[in-house]
Write an enzyme that holds these catalytic residues in place. Structure first.
Site, PDB file in Angstrom:
ATOM      1  N   TRP A 100      59.458  64.922  39.209  1.00 53.14           N
ATOM      2  CA  TRP A 100      59.234  64.365  37.895  1.00 53.14           C
ATOM      3  C   TRP A 100      59.581  62.965  37.545  1.00 53.14           C
ATOM      4  O   TRP A 100      59.155  62.042  36.949  1.00 53.14           O
ATOM      5  CB  TRP A 100      59.716  65.319  36.678  1.00 53.14           C
ATOM      6  CG  TRP A 100      59.067  66.543  36.770  1.00 53.14           C
ATOM      7  CD1 TRP A 100      59.571  67.873  37.116  1.00 53.14           C
ATOM      8  CD2 TRP A 100      57.674  67.121  36.613  1.00 53.14           C
ATOM      9  NE1 TRP A 100      58.574  68.886  37.018  1.00 53.14           N
ATOM     10  CE2 TRP A 100      57.346  68.240  36.792  1.00 53.14           C
ATOM     11  CE3 TRP A 100      56.674  66.222  36.344  1.00 53.14           C
ATOM     12  CZ2 TRP A 100      56.034  68.838  36.621  1.00 53.14           C
ATOM     13  CZ3 TRP A 100      55.411  66.822  36.471  1.00 53.14           C
ATOM     14  CH2 TRP A 100      55.061  68.178  36.359  1.00 53.14           C
ATOM     15  N   ASP A 167      64.949  63.192  30.343  1.00 52.98           N
ATOM     16  CA  ASP A 167      63.733  64.445  30.547  1.00 52.98           C
ATOM     17  C   ASP A 167      64.691  65.475  30.671  1.00 52.98           C
ATOM     18  O   ASP A 167      65.020  65.839  31.544  1.00 52.98           O
ATOM     19  CB  ASP A 167      62.882  63.955  31.661  1.00 52.98           C
ATOM     20  CG  ASP A 167      61.872  64.870  31.997  1.00 52.98           C
ATOM     21  OD1 ASP A 167      61.929  65.762  30.927  1.00 52.98           O
ATOM     22  OD2 ASP A 167      60.977  64.960  32.591  1.00 52.98           O
ATOM     23  N   LYS A 191      58.483  74.788  28.452  1.00 50.51           N
ATOM     24  CA  LYS A 191      59.599  75.273  29.538  1.00 50.51           C
ATOM     25  C   LYS A 191      60.555  76.159  29.018  1.00 50.51           C
ATOM     26  O   LYS A 191      61.149  77.381  29.383  1.00 50.51           O
ATOM     27  CB  LYS A 191      60.485  74.253  30.336  1.00 50.51           C
ATOM     28  CG  LYS A 191      59.227  73.340  31.096  1.00 50.51           C
ATOM     29  CD  LYS A 191      58.966  73.722  32.333  1.00 50.51           C
ATOM     30  CE  LYS A 191      57.817  73.163  33.143  1.00 50.51           C
ATOM     31  NZ  LYS A 191      57.902  71.737  33.083  1.00 50.51           N
TER      32      LYS A 191
END
Ligand code: PLP
Length: 355
Positions: A100, A167, A191
């Site tokens: 990511w 993030d 998530k």
């Protein structure tokens, strides 16, 4: 019987939340209308949006501190470019701790110079880099708090005077941090907060308005802030279910109480990985291990079929590792009951007895 759902995302949500969401689809707040068919400008939905924004801030301890919360679309992946679009004038620093982060770096490079402050790519991202130097004069520093795929988690965040962007897609609301150390936090809902569709953005207003480029409206944090997260039709259902999940978290005592449970769950699985000779952890440094995603493998891969049969028979779902790591990944987000981890540990012990 409900499965023990270790899926990495979209993932398990509290069963109460599923129940309440189902009711809202049929009859929202006694309106005899579905949450799916009412106007996002209705007083009822505006109240949902405002409560969700306020509760997100208050759970993070960021109310009245110059922060605002937004529920946007486009996932965390859109935040990779949106953060840079709004904040990167000249040069930004990125910590590269996984897939990511790598994607975030690629997007940021479209807008300016990117310095990779540190990277753990040399060992397939199985650790968190430490003792790196952060250059001066950066527009911001970006990091990924939890590396969902590799199972590492930052415990010590970059110390910098530059705005800190994070993030937090896969561990927001899971552990007690000083969230005021961050200037921009973003997280895809799916998530640890709700169903796919919404992305939570928490931004300190003082960092905005500093780049010289023109920003398209939909990608401009200021535009969304001015319109109270209602510039266009928001992802209403995802925002509503996120609100229910945040209320569930608040009722359970908030982040601190949840962190305790998450620590216990993580200890159960990591103790077994360390103790059981049939298993080996992907992340060697104990301090780098994620409390959300535990990655591990069999020491003898010929046991794979037997192990897979055992956990599937025990009602476990979503245990396969990401293709870039292989092996197994137990994702233990807030809503995963401790009992599910106990079932997994039991299966690991059964395999040992049989082998
Ligand atoms: C899943 C994930 C993403 C991607 O999220 P999307 O909402 O699918 O764009 C980004 N960062 C992290 C840490 C993730 O776990």
């Amino acid at each position: 019987m409900k499965k023990h759902n270790f899926s990495a995302g979209p993932c398990i949500l509290p069963s109460e939340v599923f129940q309440q969401s189902a009711e809202a689809v049929l009859n929202f707040q006694g309106m005899n209308l579905s949450i799916l068919e009412i106007s996002h400008r209705s007083a009822e939905f505006v109240a949902v949006m405002e409560e969700a924004r306020a509760l997100a801030l208050s759970l993070l301890g960021l109310q009245d501190k110059g922060y605002k919360a937004l529920f946007l679309q486009g996932g965390a992946s859109t935040q990779f470019l949106m953060a840079a679009y709004n904040l990167l004038e000249r040069k930004a620093g990125y910590l590269n701790t996984g897939t990511w982060s790598t994607k975030a770096i690629k997007e940021a490079k479209l807008f300016g110079e990117v310095v990779e402050i540190a990277s753990s790519k040399d060992q397939n991202f199985n650790y968190i880099p430490k003792n790196y130097e952060i250059p001066k004069g950066l527009d911001y520093v970006h990091c990924t708090s939890n590396n969902t795929i590799f199972g590492t988690q930052i415990k010590q965040f970059p110390a910098t005077d530059a705005p800190l962007v994070c993030d937090m897609s896969s561990d927001i609301f899971s552990r007690d941090l000083d969230f005021s150390a961050f200037d921009l936090i973003y997280a895809g809902a799916q998530k640890n907060m709700g169903p796919a569709g919404a992305t939570l953005v928490v931004v300190k207003e003082a960092i905005l308005g500093k780049v010289s480029r023109a920003i398209p409206s939909m990608l401009d944090y200021t535009v969304h802030l001015t319109k109270d997260s209602m510039f266009n039709t928001p992802p209403v259902f995802s925002v509503y279910v996120s609100l229910l999940t945040l209320k569930w978290l608040q009722d359970k005592g908030g982040i601190k109480a949840q962190e305790k449970v998450n620590t216990e769950k993580a200890a159960l699985i990591y103790n077994e990985i360390d103790r059981n000779p049939l298993f080996t952890g992907f992340v060697e440094n104990k301090e780098d291990r994620s409390t959300m995603n535990a990655t591990f493998n069999l020491t003898d891969t010929s046991l794979q079929t037997r192990f897979n049969t055992l956990w599937k028979e025990a009602g476990i779902n979503g245990l396969n590792g990401h293709r870039s790591v292989g092996g197994y990944r137990a994702s233990m987000y807030n809503a995963l009951p401790k009992e599910s981890v106990e079932v997994l540990v039991d299966v690991m012990q059964q395999l040992e007895k049989q082998a």
